[in-house]
Design an enzyme around this catalytic site. Structure first.
Site, PDB file in Angstrom:
ATOM      1  CD  GLU A 271      -2.803  -1.082  -0.132  1.00 33.47           C
ATOM      2  OE1 GLU A 271      -3.256  -0.015  -0.590  1.00 33.47           O
ATOM      3  OE2 GLU A 271      -2.951  -2.175  -0.704  1.00 33.47           O
TER       4      GLU A 271
ATOM      5  CD1 TRP B  89      -1.418  -0.165  -3.836  1.00 31.65           C
ATOM      6  CD2 TRP B  89      -2.174   1.177  -5.458  1.00 31.65           C
ATOM      7  NE1 TRP B  89      -2.118  -0.930  -4.735  1.00 31.65           N
ATOM      8  CE2 TRP B  89      -2.596  -0.134  -5.737  1.00 31.65           C
ATOM      9  CE3 TRP B  89      -2.532   2.190  -6.340  1.00 31.65           C
ATOM     10  CZ2 TRP B  89      -3.352  -0.459  -6.853  1.00 31.65           C
ATOM     11  CZ3 TRP B  89      -3.284   1.873  -7.448  1.00 31.65           C
ATOM     12  CH2 TRP B  89      -3.688   0.560  -7.704  1.00 31.65           C
TER      13      TRP B  89
ATOM     14  CD1 TRP C  77     -19.919  10.396 -14.317  1.00 33.07           C
ATOM     15  CD2 TRP C  77     -17.972  10.706 -15.376  1.00 33.07           C
ATOM     16  NE1 TRP C  77     -19.158   9.249 -14.186  1.00 33.07           N
ATOM     17  CE2 TRP C  77     -17.977   9.415 -14.815  1.00 33.07           C
ATOM     18  CE3 TRP C  77     -16.851  11.132 -16.075  1.00 33.07           C
ATOM     19  CZ2 TRP C  77     -16.903   8.541 -14.940  1.00 33.07           C
ATOM     20  CZ3 TRP C  77     -15.778  10.268 -16.206  1.00 33.07           C
ATOM     21  CH2 TRP C  77     -15.810   8.981 -15.647  1.00 33.07           C
TER      22      TRP C  77
ATOM     23  CG  ASN D 158      -8.453   2.500   0.574  1.00 30.63           C
ATOM     24  OD1 ASN D 158      -8.355   3.450  -0.194  1.00 30.63           O
ATOM     25  ND2 ASN D 158      -8.399   1.247   0.158  1.00 30.63           N
TER      26      ASN D 158
ATOM     27  CD1 TRP E  57     -13.485  11.514 -13.401  1.00 26.39           C
ATOM     28  CD2 TRP E  57     -11.996  12.500 -12.064  1.00 26.39           C
ATOM     29  NE1 TRP E  57     -12.507  12.052 -14.189  1.00 26.39           N
ATOM     30  CE2 TRP E  57     -11.573  12.657 -13.400  1.00 26.39           C
ATOM     31  CE3 TRP E  57     -11.209  13.033 -11.047  1.00 26.39           C
ATOM     32  CZ2 TRP E  57     -10.405  13.337 -13.754  1.00 26.39           C
ATOM     33  CZ3 TRP E  57     -10.042  13.711 -11.387  1.00 26.39           C
ATOM     34  CH2 TRP E  57      -9.652  13.854 -12.723  1.00 26.39           C
TER      35      TRP E  57
ATOM     36  CD1 TRP F 284     -11.192  11.404  -5.475  1.00 29.23           C
ATOM     37  CD2 TRP F 284     -13.231  10.880  -6.225  1.00 29.23           C
ATOM     38  NE1 TRP F 284     -12.089  11.643  -4.460  1.00 29.23           N
ATOM     39  CE2 TRP F 284     -13.347  11.340  -4.894  1.00 29.23           C
ATOM     40  CE3 TRP F 284     -14.383  10.487  -6.893  1.00 29.23           C
ATOM     41  CZ2 TRP F 284     -14.577  11.413  -4.235  1.00 29.23           C
ATOM     42  CZ3 TRP F 284     -15.609  10.562  -6.238  1.00 29.23           C
ATOM     43  CH2 TRP F 284     -15.697  11.018  -4.923  1.00 29.23           C
TER      44      TRP F 284
HETATM   45  C1  LIG Z   1     -11.396   8.128  -3.852  1.00 28.94           C
HETATM   46  C2  LIG Z   1     -10.094   8.014  -3.081  1.00 28.94           C
HETATM   47  C3  LIG Z   1      -9.397   9.157  -2.734  1.00 28.94           C
HETATM   48  C4  LIG Z   1      -8.196   9.061  -2.020  1.00 28.94           C
HETATM   49  N1  LIG Z   1      -7.531  10.218  -1.682  1.00 28.94           N
HETATM   50  C5  LIG Z   1      -6.357  10.137  -1.005  1.00 28.94           C
HETATM   51  C6  LIG Z   1      -5.638  11.320  -0.642  1.00 28.94           C
HETATM   52  O1  LIG Z   1      -6.030  12.444  -0.969  1.00 28.94           O
HETATM   53  N2  LIG Z   1      -4.481  11.174   0.087  1.00 28.94           N
HETATM   54  C7  LIG Z   1      -4.000   9.947   0.449  1.00 28.94           C
HETATM   55  O2  LIG Z   1      -2.954   9.880   1.108  1.00 28.94           O
HETATM   56  N3  LIG Z   1      -4.646   8.818   0.093  1.00 28.94           N
HETATM   57  C8  LIG Z   1      -5.808   8.866  -0.612  1.00 28.94           C
HETATM   58  N4  LIG Z   1      -6.468   7.718  -0.941  1.00 28.94           N
HETATM   59  C9  LIG Z   1      -5.823   6.423  -0.643  1.00 28.94           C
HETATM   60  C10 LIG Z   1      -6.169   5.783   0.707  1.00 28.94           C
HETATM   61  O3  LIG Z   1      -7.548   5.802   0.917  1.00 28.94           O
HETATM   62  C11 LIG Z   1      -5.487   6.446   1.877  1.00 28.94           C
HETATM   63  O4  LIG Z   1      -4.120   6.609   1.624  1.00 28.94           O
HETATM   64  C12 LIG Z   1      -5.624   5.588   3.146  1.00 28.94           C
HETATM   65  O5  LIG Z   1      -6.979   5.403   3.449  1.00 28.94           O
HETATM   66  C13 LIG Z   1      -4.939   6.277   4.299  1.00 28.94           C
HETATM   67  O6  LIG Z   1      -5.156   5.571   5.482  1.00 28.94           O
HETATM   68  P1  LIG Z   1      -3.957   4.828   6.225  1.00 28.94           P
HETATM   69  O7  LIG Z   1      -2.825   5.772   6.399  1.00 28.94           O
HETATM   70  O8  LIG Z   1      -4.507   4.196   7.435  1.00 28.94           O
HETATM   71  O9  LIG Z   1      -3.578   3.741   5.142  1.00 28.94           O
HETATM   72  P2  LIG Z   1      -2.807   2.345   5.298  1.00 28.94           P
HETATM   73  O10 LIG Z   1      -3.750   1.302   4.864  1.00 28.94           O
HETATM   74  O11 LIG Z   1      -2.191   2.193   6.604  1.00 28.94           O
HETATM   75  O12 LIG Z   1      -1.681   2.449   4.171  1.00 28.94           O
HETATM   76  C14 LIG Z   1      -0.383   2.972   4.460  1.00 28.94           C
HETATM   77  C15 LIG Z   1      -0.072   4.131   3.534  1.00 28.94           C
HETATM   78  O13 LIG Z   1      -0.051   3.680   2.191  1.00 28.94           O
HETATM   79  C16 LIG Z   1      -0.544   4.693   1.329  1.00 28.94           C
HETATM   80  N5  LIG Z   1      -1.742   4.197   0.644  1.00 28.94           N
HETATM   81  C17 LIG Z   1      -2.611   3.261   1.074  1.00 28.94           C
HETATM   82  N6  LIG Z   1      -3.566   3.042   0.160  1.00 28.94           N
HETATM   83  C18 LIG Z   1      -3.300   3.861  -0.873  1.00 28.94           C
HETATM   84  C19 LIG Z   1      -3.930   4.104  -2.123  1.00 28.94           C
HETATM   85  N7  LIG Z   1      -5.019   3.434  -2.508  1.00 28.94           N
HETATM   86  N8  LIG Z   1      -3.407   5.034  -2.948  1.00 28.94           N
HETATM   87  C20 LIG Z   1      -2.287   5.716  -2.596  1.00 28.94           C
HETATM   88  N9  LIG Z   1      -1.649   5.529  -1.422  1.00 28.94           N
HETATM   89  C21 LIG Z   1      -2.147   4.614  -0.573  1.00 28.94           C
HETATM   90  C22 LIG Z   1      -0.904   5.882   2.200  1.00 28.94           C
HETATM   91  O14 LIG Z   1       0.162   6.789   2.197  1.00 28.94           O
HETATM   92  C23 LIG Z   1      -1.097   5.243   3.564  1.00 28.94           C
HETATM   93  O15 LIG Z   1      -0.872   6.133   4.618  1.00 28.94           O
HETATM   94  C24 LIG Z   1      -7.675   7.798  -1.666  1.00 28.94           C
HETATM   95  C25 LIG Z   1      -8.389   6.649  -2.027  1.00 28.94           C
HETATM   96  C26 LIG Z   1      -9.586   6.757  -2.719  1.00 28.94           C
HETATM   97  C27 LIG Z   1     -10.339   5.520  -3.091  1.00 28.94           C
END
Ligand SMILES: Cc1cc2nc3c(=O)[nH]c(=O)nc-3n(C[C@H](O)[C@H](O)[C@H](O)COP(=O)(O)OP(=O)(O)OC[C@H]3O[C@@H](n4cnc5c(N)ncnc54)[C@H](O)[C@@H]3O)c2cc1C
Length: 440
Positions: free
Chosen positions: A238, A241, A269, A305, A323, A346
């Site tokens: 992640e 990602w 849209w 997420n 979006w 998005w």
């Molecule tokens: C519609 C949408 C919008 C989002 N907008 C953002 C945003 O503006 N900023 C943001 O940081 N993340 C965004 N995310 C990705 C993700 O939802 C968040 O990074 C995550 O929920 C953060 O929680 P966590 O730190 O507990 O994640 P964890 O599950 O603990 O993951 C660890 C780290 O990995 C990175 N990560 C995890 N999932 C993703 C992902 N899908 N894409 C990119 N990086 C990821 C983040 O930096 C996160 O802190 C978005 C996802 C969606 C579906």
């Protein structure tokens, strides 16, 4: 007389007449239309009236009984065939979708295996050491006092932020330690549960530069003593990602505002802030999982997420809004708002971004809720007006009998809205539109 004005004494083609001994009978309801079509040729005129009075020809609008039976049988067969055709079409559509799902799942799994192997061989450099000194200007330039800029809002909408987050580098590292000690081992199994504190919640710290991906990477592997357990692997994937999001944005900078898959640039849209969009931003769609997510975001500036995907899918697919509207709302309200990850998330959910063929992936907010918030704790926390509903109905209150709603103190349509339309209706509409578009 015309079929619309039956002659006196003659049978009306629109009224059922019992079979008579002479073998003539009136057309059935199915046959009526046909009888009407034929009527102008056979009916009318004095000559015809005479025939009806005593000649050999059948009275106007009447057909021989065996023709009648044949006609009715044919009509029944036609209806049955039409039903079969509709069923066949639906089965075929489902079959195609299932095939795509299966293909997508196997591609996902293959990519997952590849990513896992890549993760283990990738060489992530050590974090840079902290600078020993930071040189500040000897004389600060003259400036307005910060307070004079009036940056603080008069309404304290950030109370939930302060209760939730500890700001700063030390807090970021404390949170990482907590996560490694308590949650990383089960991360792969529990990371989709918005009702649990099972993810790192490091995103705001990463976004504000309080911790770096390299620090997270090395601290995690140190903690696991270099072992790639399932939890460690999923977590670092992640973190990867986030890098991928920057990779896409760097190489395709236009994706900040336009779809990576350019055929979706002209998808119709809605870009208007409709009442449905406004209800979405306020967590008043009538769909508990969507409303819980959006309200969590408003209150603490962060959303899990899983719910980000659910609410984004609802806006872009069930409500067919652009979006960019959702991305802008997230940008304004997230404490981890990130130009690359937000756009990636998005576009991925809307189906126009970096994914194989995801336009037909429409999250069913009720099924998702039952699966990932099985006891309804997440909905109860963020949509308290539903808190007393039994778990069976918490994700679909409109299915609850009136007596259950009354007992839970919920007046649907008053305390909590009904969804704008049945979920299946909006889902099917979106699927059809997206399918059409993807074929272009
Ligand atoms: C519609 C949408 C919008 C989002 N907008 C953002 C945003 O503006 N900023 C943001 O940081 N993340 C965004 N995310 C990705 C993700 O939802 C968040 O990074 C995550 O929920 C953060 O929680 P966590 O730190 O507990 O994640 P964890 O599950 O603990 O993951 C660890 C780290 O990995 C990175 N990560 C995890 N999932 C993703 C992902 N899908 N894409 C990119 N990086 C990821 C983040 O930096 C996160 O802190 C978005 C996802 C969606 C579906």
């Amino acid at each position: 007389g015309s079929p619309q004005e039956p002659m006196e004494g003659a049978s009306s083609p629109f009224e059922p007449v019992p079979s008579s001994a002479d073998g003539w009978t009136a057309p059935s309801a199915h046959g009526a239309g046909r009888a009407q079509e034929q009527a102008p040729e056979t009916a009318g005129g004095p000559e015809h009236d005479q025939q009806q009075a005593g000649g050999q020809e059948p009275p106007s609008g009447l057909v021989p009984e065996d023709w009648q039976e044949q006609l009715e049988r044919l009509v029944r067969e036609k209806e049955e065939l039409t039903h079969q055709l509709v069923r066949l079409q639906a089965d075929f559509d489902n079959f195609r979708r299932r095939q795509r799902w299966e293909l997508e799942r196997s591609v996902d799994e293959a990519i997952g295996r590849l990513a896992a192997r890549m993760l283990q061989v990738v060489d992530v450099p050590d974090p840079l050491p902290a600078p020993e000194t930071l040189r500040t200007p000897e004389r600060m330039p003259a400036s307005e006092p910060l307070e004079s800029l009036g940056l603080l809002p008069t309404i304290d909408w950030a109370a939930g932020f302060r209760e939730t987050w500890q700001v700063g580098e030390a807090a970021a590292h404390r949170r990482l330690e907590w996560f490694l000690r308590n949650a990383v081992e089960d991360y792969h199994a529990l990371r989709d549960r918005p009702d649990l504190d099972a993810t790192s919640r490091l995103s705001p710290h990463l976004q504000h530069g309080e911790i770096t991906p390299r620090q997270i990477w090395h601290a995690t592997l140190r903690h696991s003593k270099g072992k790639w357990t399932k939890g460690v692997e999923h977590f670092l994937r992640e973190v990867g990602w986030r890098e991928f999001a920057y990779h896409i944005l760097y190489h395709h900078p236009y994706t900040q505002t336009r779809a990576l898959r350019s055929e979706f640039d002209s998808f119709p849209w809605s870009e208007v802030e409709t009442p449905a969009y406004k209800a979405w931003t306020r967590g008043r769609t009538g769909v508990p999982m969507v409303d819980a997510g959006v309200r969590q975001l408003w209150r603490i500036g962060w959303m899990h997420n899983r719910t980000r995907m659910i609410v984004a899918s609802w806006l872009t697919k069930n409500l067919l809004h652009h979006w960019r509207l959702g991305e802008a709302w997230f940008w304004d309200t997230l404490v981890d708002a990130d130009p690359a990850s937000n756009v990636l998330g998005w576009q991925w959910t809307a189906g126009c971004g970096a994914d194989a063929a995801p336009y037909f992936r429409i999250f069913n907010a009720v099924i998702q809720g039952r699966k990932f918030d099985p006891d309804g704790a997440y909905v109860r926390q963020w949509v308290p007006e539903l808190a007393n509903l039994p778990t069976q109905y918490i994700h679909a209150p409109w299915e609850a009998p009136e007596s259950v709603l009354r007992q839970a103190g919920v007046a649907l349509g008053k305390d909590y809205p009904y969804p704008q339309e049945p979920l299946d209706t909006s889902r099917e509409r979106a699927l059809q539109m997206l399918e059409q578009w993807a074929k272009r």
